[in-house]
Structure formats: C-alpha cells, structure tokens
Design a protein around this motif. Structure first.
Motif, short mmCIF file in Angstrom:
data_model
loop_
_atom_site.label_atom_id
_atom_site.label_comp_id
_atom_site.label_asym_id
_atom_site.label_seq_id
_atom_site.Cartn_x
_atom_site.Cartn_y
_atom_site.Cartn_z
N SER A 281 47.28 -18.22 79.79
CA SER A 281 46.17 -17.43 79.77
C SER A 281 46.03 -16.34 78.75
O SER A 281 44.86 -16.25 78.17
CB SER A 281 46.24 -16.73 80.98
N GLN A 282 47.19 -15.92 78.42
CA GLN A 282 47.05 -14.54 77.40
C GLN A 282 46.95 -15.37 75.80
O GLN A 282 46.09 -14.85 75.27
CB GLN A 282 48.73 -14.11 77.44
N GLN A 283 47.54 -16.60 75.83
CA GLN A 283 47.21 -17.34 74.39
C GLN A 283 45.76 -17.50 74.37
O GLN A 283 45.24 -17.54 73.44
CB GLN A 283 47.89 -18.58 74.34
N GLU A 284 45.14 -18.20 75.50
CA GLU A 284 43.68 -18.58 75.40
C GLU A 284 42.80 -17.26 75.19
O GLU A 284 41.93 -17.72 74.19
CB GLU A 284 43.37 -19.22 76.63
N ILE A 285 43.07 -16.22 75.89
CA ILE A 285 41.88 -14.87 75.43
C ILE A 285 42.31 -14.57 74.12
O ILE A 285 41.55 -14.26 73.32
CB ILE A 285 42.72 -13.80 76.60
N LYS A 286 43.61 -14.71 73.58
CA LYS A 286 43.86 -14.09 72.18
C LYS A 286 43.29 -15.15 71.25
O LYS A 286 42.72 -14.88 70.30
CB LYS A 286 45.28 -14.11 71.91
N LYS A 287 43.19 -16.31 71.60
CA LYS A 287 42.52 -17.42 70.55
C LYS A 287 40.98 -17.00 70.80
O LYS A 287 40.58 -17.09 69.46
CB LYS A 287 42.80 -18.82 71.24
N ALA A 288 40.45 -16.77 71.80
CA ALA A 288 38.97 -16.66 71.96
C ALA A 288 38.57 -15.22 70.96
O ALA A 288 37.62 -15.30 70.37
CB ALA A 288 38.30 -16.40 73.26
N LEU A 289 39.65 -14.26 71.18
CA LEU A 289 39.42 -13.00 70.45
C LEU A 289 39.48 -13.47 68.93
O LEU A 289 38.58 -12.91 68.01
CB LEU A 289 40.39 -12.02 70.66
N ASN A 290 40.37 -14.14 68.26
CA ASN A 290 40.67 -14.51 67.18
C ASN A 290 39.20 -15.02 66.58
O ASN A 290 38.78 -14.91 65.51
CB ASN A 290 41.69 -15.20 66.76
N ASN A 291 38.74 -15.99 67.48
CA ASN A 291 37.49 -16.78 67.04
C ASN A 291 36.23 -15.96 66.71
O ASN A 291 35.38 -16.18 65.95
CB ASN A 291 37.23 -17.96 67.93
N GLN A 292 36.25 -14.74 67.51
CA GLN A 292 35.18 -13.84 67.37
C GLN A 292 35.33 -12.82 66.15
O GLN A 292 34.60 -11.99 65.95
CB GLN A 292 35.07 -13.23 68.50
N GLY A 293 36.36 -13.06 65.46
CA GLY A 293 36.68 -12.21 64.23
C GLY A 293 37.84 -10.96 64.36
O GLY A 293 38.14 -10.42 63.47
N TYR A 294 38.36 -10.96 65.61
CA TYR A 294 39.51 -10.00 65.96
C TYR A 294 40.76 -10.73 65.61
O TYR A 294 41.67 -11.18 66.62
CB TYR A 294 39.29 -9.49 67.32
N MET A 295 41.08 -10.79 64.09
CA MET A 295 42.39 -11.68 63.98
C MET A 295 43.70 -10.84 64.23
O MET A 295 44.62 -11.61 64.39
CB MET A 295 42.35 -12.03 62.63
N SER A 296 43.63 -9.39 64.45
CA SER A 296 44.86 -8.69 64.74
C SER A 296 44.81 -8.44 66.30
O SER A 296 45.83 -7.57 66.64
CB SER A 296 44.82 -7.60 63.96
N ALA A 297 43.89 -8.99 67.10
CA ALA A 297 43.81 -8.78 68.57
C ALA A 297 45.28 -9.17 69.19
O ALA A 297 45.91 -10.26 68.72
CB ALA A 297 42.83 -9.56 69.27
N SER A 298 45.46 -8.56 70.24
CA SER A 298 46.65 -9.06 71.14
C SER A 298 46.35 -8.91 72.70
O SER A 298 45.20 -8.03 72.90
CB SER A 298 47.83 -7.83 70.93
N VAL A 299 46.89 -9.53 73.36
CA VAL A 299 46.73 -9.49 74.86
C VAL A 299 48.02 -9.03 75.57
O VAL A 299 49.03 -9.81 75.51
CB VAL A 299 46.09 -11.02 75.49
N LYS A 300 47.95 -7.89 76.59
CA LYS A 300 49.19 -7.65 77.30
C LYS A 300 48.87 -8.02 78.69
O LYS A 300 47.68 -7.87 79.24
CB LYS A 300 49.29 -6.08 77.51
#
Length: 773
Positions: free
Chosen positions: A106-125
């Motif tokens: 779930s963390q990986q999928e949320i982070k991937k969705a954020l990356n796709n929206q332009g937030y390349m340095s995003a993280s999910v805790k």
C-alpha cells in the motif's frame, strides 16, 4: 409501559452485540485491522484520492457506524461442523487480519501515485497503534516539492500529422508551468490519438506518442519534449509516414449469424441489390428497406475514416428494433497510391413478432388487487424497423372502507386496451434529411382506451398521442416533445349518494372533475443523467446526479379559436367542443437527485422536487389527472399514499380522501443514507419533508391554500428505515416511515409526534419496486 419495553429490547440488542468480542477469532500474535486512515502533511495534496491504492481495508460497517457483518460472524462457535455456526459465518464477514506485506505494498502504491502526479521526492510513512488485538493503521503522505514543466517542445516527424496538431493546439492539455503529472501526459496521448483516428489515421494509437523529460540540475524544473514516432508495421520494415485512409466501399450483409464463422466467405448469401451505390447482400428475403440502412449509416464512400462515424453508426443501428446485433469490419485495400478501406456492416435479424402475458399484484393505499394483460409486438411492421404494440388489460381491486355505503358493489374493476407504433425517425413535414439524421429522434403515435367501474362512479378514458424522443451526448441528455396529446374523460354513471355528498354541494372543488371534459395538451421533457445510459439508475452509481424538467400546457389553441369565432359559453361559463368542456392550464415540474459515495458500501442520496400547475381561462379547477398528491413510497414516507395535505388540511372522515387531498403545488425533499448490508440486501435511513398546496382557497379544503407567510409552517417531516433487495435488474423496496412534524395540527403532541410517537397513529409501511429517487 410500551415505551419502557421498547427501551428494554433495544438495550438487550446492544448488550448482545457488545458481548460478541470483535477479536473472538483473531489468533494469538495477529491483529484485527480496525481502522485505516490517510493523512497529508501538505494541504494542497488531498488524501481522499489515495484511498483506492490501499491494498487492505478493515471489515465493513453498516451505515459507517457498526461492524455488524463481523459481529454476525462472531456469533458462530468454533465448531464448524454445526449448521448454526456455518450459517452465522455465511451471513457475516470473517475478521480482516493485519498483513505486513499488504501494508508495504500500500505504501508503494501510494508513493507511485504521488510520483505520477509530479511529486518525485514524495514519501509515505506507515504508523500503527495497537490496543489488545486491534490495530489502527495510518498512512502519512509527505509530498515534498513538485516538479514543474519549464519548457515544452514537440518532435513530430510526420508533417501531415504536424499540420493537423497545429490546428488543434488550443485543445492541448499541456502547458508551461504545469505539474509534471504523468496522468495528464497520458490523457494528452489519448486525446491526440482520438483526434487522428477521426481524421483518417485508421492504424494510429497512443503508443506512437512518447515523452522525454530532462530535469534541470538542482531545481524542480523539467524540460519536456513530446515525440510522435513514424509508422513501422514490423521490426524489419522501414519507418514511414502514417497512412491516412479513405473509405472505398460500404457493403451491407443483412443475415449474419454470430454463432457461425466470422470469415466473410462463410456467410450464406443468395441475392443482392444496389441502392445509391451501396451493395446490400441478403439470404432469402430483404427484411429492411434499403433507405433505412443507408439513413442509419454514417460511414460513406470517399470520406476519411472516422472512429466517431463508426460509433455513430453502431448507436443508430442499435435503435432499430428489427436488428438484434451489428458488427462493422474494415479491410485494407490499395488503389493506385491511395490507402483505402472496404467496410462491411454485418447485421443479425431480431425476432420480429412476440406475444407476452403479464400478471401483477396491486396495492393502492392498502387496497389489494390483481391485474393481467396480454400484448402483441411487431418490431418491423412496414420493413422500416417500426415497432407496433397492442395490449389488452384487466384489473380488479377490493376497496375497503366503503362497505354498504354504495350498495353491494364494493370493488374496482378496469378493462382497457392500448396500441402504439414507433418510427425510428423524425416524421414531420418540411424538415431536411440532414436535420432528421443529426437529431436521430423516434416518432411515436399511441391510442388508449380504459373503462373503470368504482362503487361511486364509472368512467371511460380515451386518449391519443403524437410524440418525439431523442438522446444526446452518449445518452446523458434525453428530450421528449409531446406534440399533441388528447384525452377525453366520460362519466356515464355516478352514484346518487356520491353526487349528493360531494358534487351537488356549493363551491365543490370536484364538480368539474366529475363532468365530462377534454384535455388537449402539448409538452416538453428534459432529462439529464451525469453517468449516461437510458436504463441506468443514477442513484446507484458513485457521485452521480440527475435533473428532470417537465413543461406542459393545455387548451390555449382551442381557447384562442373559441375567442376568434365568438363562440358562446355554456351555462357553466366555459367554452366547449361538441358540448364537452376543455381544460386550460400550464404545468411545470423540476426534479433533482444526487448520490454521494462515502465509501464502497455507503452513500448519501439527496432529492428535491417542485411542481406547480395553474388553471386559468376555460378552467377554474385543475383536472384531477393533473393534480398533485403527497405521501406514499416516493414522497413523504411517514404518510400513506395520498393522505398528506394540502397545507394544514386534515382530510375528510369519509374514507374518500383521494378526492380532497390533492393540490396545485408540490414540494418533496429527501435525504437518504444507503448502506450495503449483506448479499443482495441494502439498508437505508431517511428523512423526508414536503407537502402539497392549492393555488386558490376552496371551501372543501380548509387550510389548503398556499400562503407565502405560512407555507413553511405546513411542511411535513418524516423519518424512517428501509430495506432493499437489489437484484440488478429490479429492486424490491420496503420502507417504514414515522411522522415527525404533522402540519395538520398547530401545536401539541399531535403536531410533533417525533417527541411522543404512537406507532398505530404515526407509522406507515410502504412496499415498492425501484428506488424512491
């Protein structure tokens, strides 16, 4: 005493649920996934859209409050060989145990969705809170700084396509300064592909469009370049420009069997004709006129290939009742230096004639009855896909509350017949062929006859209609024009007692409605459904809404003619045709319904409806058929059908309230919380409000007139619970409503039954088919 017993039973139910531990079947070392939440550290990034990326969700809750399915499962014992334990487990849902692997995913999928929206340095805790055997899981989104498109370039090697895209540049989804959102880039690829395949590029798809993104060092800026690749049929072929295809020939095959081989050579053809350059092949006998086929086809020889034309042809052929299936195929052919396509329209014939028998039960305000009908349908009457229907119907109903008042006849019987014919085109003189093709309307002519016998009177209703219907924007918008609708109401017999009690009284509102009268009306209806589809119920879909608007008027043309020829009025002060008075009125209705999804199992539905009808000119009272009623399964559900209003009117004490409790204005407001329970069963909790009013003061309806300074005090309120059995094709609905505010009373416990409910006085049960709105 009764109230104390209800509280006692409710307390026992709560105690029973509470005694069933949620973690009864949670093994040692495991944890029940109790809650999952998503939060964001930046306000511009909302957490709600990321819920779909969570790969593990807790047990469902009824009405978003109680985990009843889990409680039900936990009622079972540990011995699964006992039938009672197996039953509880089938009815309920087993506990959802926390899975660390799904947590990481779930963390990986949320982070991937954020990356796709332009937030390349995003993280999910992920953080966990454990209490005994329950675990609450929270995902915290840390978006970081987004990447922004600094520059935008295009690399298009096909000059023909480049010229097309330059003309279409205003529609692009890309711009400097936008977020580097992969979803937007993909949407732009699809938009360009759709544009090109509608302009002859038959083999084009979005995979020919790619992007390269170069980040500027030590910044969050991107130099973006869009590439449109040249065509390559196979790995060994050379790159070349994309072919722009034109249609060569359009062929019709009218007897295609979908169960046989799809090869054209295997289709059995015995004969053919040519009509305006279109070859039409058939097996034994051509069952459709050639003009019908060509008028419903938007693919034409010599024109560029267009996917839009293909879909329009599918849609238009789908309207023809004489055709069961349609399939359109294209075959590439090279003529000189031009790339062309041969088109084959394959049609499967439907069953043109059918007979149907229907048996139904009826329930009118608690009076039970039965009805039966038999109908004949012909779906290709004149070889133009005209739908013809003829139906005969009979009904019987046992009427309660009138025993002995009107002799020995205490029943309602009805006999009737109806017929209609539907043409799949806009039939009207002086209209151009281009207009009728673009609107794709259907024309319907209908006739109905009904004879009704009640204890109080007998009535004959005859009607004829001429109307048009058509849809737009993928069935989202639907229109209907009732060009002419004529209804004649004739009462050959009226009980002397009924006449003495109701019709012979001075200023009776109903005297007009029980005279013979004529209604000649025209109307227009508009319907918008945000999800589209003529059969889709918008209230079952996520975040959808619908709007209905109906307008109609009657008698204006006849009144104008009567005035023009100086016709003499009757002794009742109205104009007539062949000694039959005609109605004159205007009427408008507005209806809005919206469904808001809370989660996959719960939603909130809203409904608002308002209607007003105004009689004038040749009519002092609105015809009974056009008046409004309140209460019932689709209105304020704390009242039985037709027992509420108008205004503060209490109703008559003579069991004939359907005569007096009608009005010229109507207001309906509803809010309903819907929750999926188990299997096909859904639950609902609702609050309804509304009433009806009359425009004028009538002696027989004291307190029924609409007054701007007091109407808000006359709005009735109700609340209740309901069950729905949703079988996809139809819904069975059971609703129990309780009165909350009763406008028939000005004060006291009778006006506010919500504070002192009396089940026998304030409860109404409703059974219906379909959702209330």
């Amino acid at each position: 005493m009764k109230r104390n017993s209800q509280i006692y039973i409710f307390s026992l139910a709560l105690l029973a649920l509470g005694s069933c531990s949620l973690t009864k079947f949670v093994p040692d070392g495991s944890y029940l996934l109790n809650e999952v939440n998503i939060v964001s550290e930046q306000s511009e990034v909302k957490p709600a859209p990321f819920k779909s990326y969570v790969r593990q969700n807790p047990n469902s809750k009824w009405f978003s409050l109680i985990k009843v399915p889990l409680y039900t499962y936990n009622l079972s014992g540990r011995d699964s060989s006992k039938w009672i334990n197996r039953m509880w487990r089938r009815l309920g849902d087993g506990p959802v145990l926390y899975d660390e692997g799904l947590d990481i995913r779930s963390q990986q999928e949320i982070k991937k969705a954020l990356n796709n929206q332009g937030y390349m340095s995003a993280s999910v805790k992920s953080s966990k809170k454990i209490s005994k055997k329950k675990l609450n899981l929270t995902y915290t989104i840390v978006p970081g700084k987004p990447y922004i498109v600094k520059s935008l370039k295009y690399d298009i090697r096909d000059k023909g396509i480049e010229a097309i895209l330059k003309k279409d540049s205003a529609e692009t989804k890309l711009s400097k300064g936008m977020l580097f959102d992969i979803n937007v880039l993909d949407a732009e690829r699809q938009r360009i592909a759709n544009n090109l395949i509608n302009q002859g590029y038959y083999k084009f798809n979005k995979d020919y469009i790619t992007f390269t993104a170069d980040t500027v060092r030590n910044t969050y800026q991107v130099n973006l370049t869009m590439h449109l690749l040249l065509y390559k049929a196979s790995a060994s072929d050379e790159l070349r420009n994309h072919n722009q295809y034109r249609i060569n020939k359009v062929n019709f095959i009218t007897d295609y069997d979908v169960l046989q081989s799809s090869a054209l050579s295997s289709i059995e053809i015995n004969d053919s004709i040519h009509y305006k350059g279109y070859p039409i092949y058939y097996k034994d006998k051509l069952y459709l006129r050639p003009k019908v086929l060509t008028e419903n086809t938007y693919i034409h020889s010599g024109r560029l290939f267009s996917e839009r034309a293909v879909q329009n042809t599918y849609s238009s052929l789908g309207r023809l009742s004489a055709i069961k299936y349609s399939n359109i195929r294209f075959f590439e052919t090279q003529i000189a230096d031009s790339s062309k396509l041969d088109c084959y329209v394959l049609l499967t014939k439907s069953k043109h004639k059918s007979v149907a028998f229907e048996l139904e039960g009826t329930n009118s305000a608690g009076d039970l009855g039965a009805a039966a009908s038999i109908s004949f349908n012909h779906r290709n009457l004149f070889k133009g896909s005209e739908s013809f229907m003829f139906k005969v119907r009979g009904a019987y109903e046992a009427i309660s509350g009138l025993q002995g008042a009107y002799g020995n006849n205490d029943n309602y019987t009805e006999y009737g017949a109806e017929s209609s014919i539907n043409f799949p085109s806009f039939l009207f003189p002086f209209l151009s062929e281009n207009f009728t093709r673009s609107i794709r309307a259907t024309t319907e002519f209908g006739m109905q006859y009904s004879y009704q016998l009640r204890p109080e009177f007998s009535r004959t209703i005859a009607s004829a209609s001429w109307s048009y219907k058509w849809a737009q924007r993928r069935q989202k918008v639907q229109h209907r024009i009732d060009l002419l609708d004529i209804s004649y109401i004739y009462l050959p017999w009226i009980s002397p007692k009924f006449r003495a009690d109701y019709l012979d009284k001075a200023n009776s509102i109903f005297q007009y409605n029980y005279d013979n009268h004529l209604i000649v009306r025209s109307g227009y209806s508009y319907y918008y459904n945000s999800i589209g589809g003529t059969m889709q119920n918008n209230t079952t879909a996520s975040n959808s809404y619908s709007v209905r608007i109906n307008l109609e008027s009657a008698g204006n043309l006849l009144y104008g003619i009567s005035k023009l020829v100086n016709q003499q009025k009757t002794e009742n002060g109205d104009y007539s045709i062949l000694n039959i008075a005609y109605a004159q009125y205007v009427k408008g209705d507005f209806d809005f319904a919206k469904n808001v999804e809370i989660d996959k199992r719960n939603s909130l539905a809203f409904h608002a409806a308002f209607g007003v009808a105004y009689p004038y000119g040749n009519t002092a009272v609105l015809p009974l058929e056009k008046r409004y009623f309140s209460g019932g399964a689709n209105s304020v559900r704390g009242w039985s059908v037709r027992t509420l209003g108008p205004g503060s009117y209490k109703g008559a004490d003579n069991n004939i309230n359907y005569l007096t409790q009608s009005g010229d204005l109507k207001l309906d407001l509803s809010m309903e919380y819907r929750s999926k329970l188990f299997w096909k069963v859904q639950g609902a909790a609702f609050i309804d409000a509304g009433n009806i009013w009359t425009i004028r003061d009538y002696e027989n309806q004291p307190g029924g007139a609409f007054k701007i300074n007091k109407f808000y005090k006359e709005i009735a309120f109700a609340y209740g619970l309901g069950l729905r059995l949703d079988f996809d094709y139809f819904v069975l609905r059971f609703d129990g409503g309780m009165k909350a505010v009763n406008p028939a009373y000005s004060s006291g416990k009778e006006r506010y039954p919500i504070f002192s409910p009396d089940f026998s006085r304030d409860f109404a049960f409703h059974f219906a088919v379909g959702y209330p709105f």
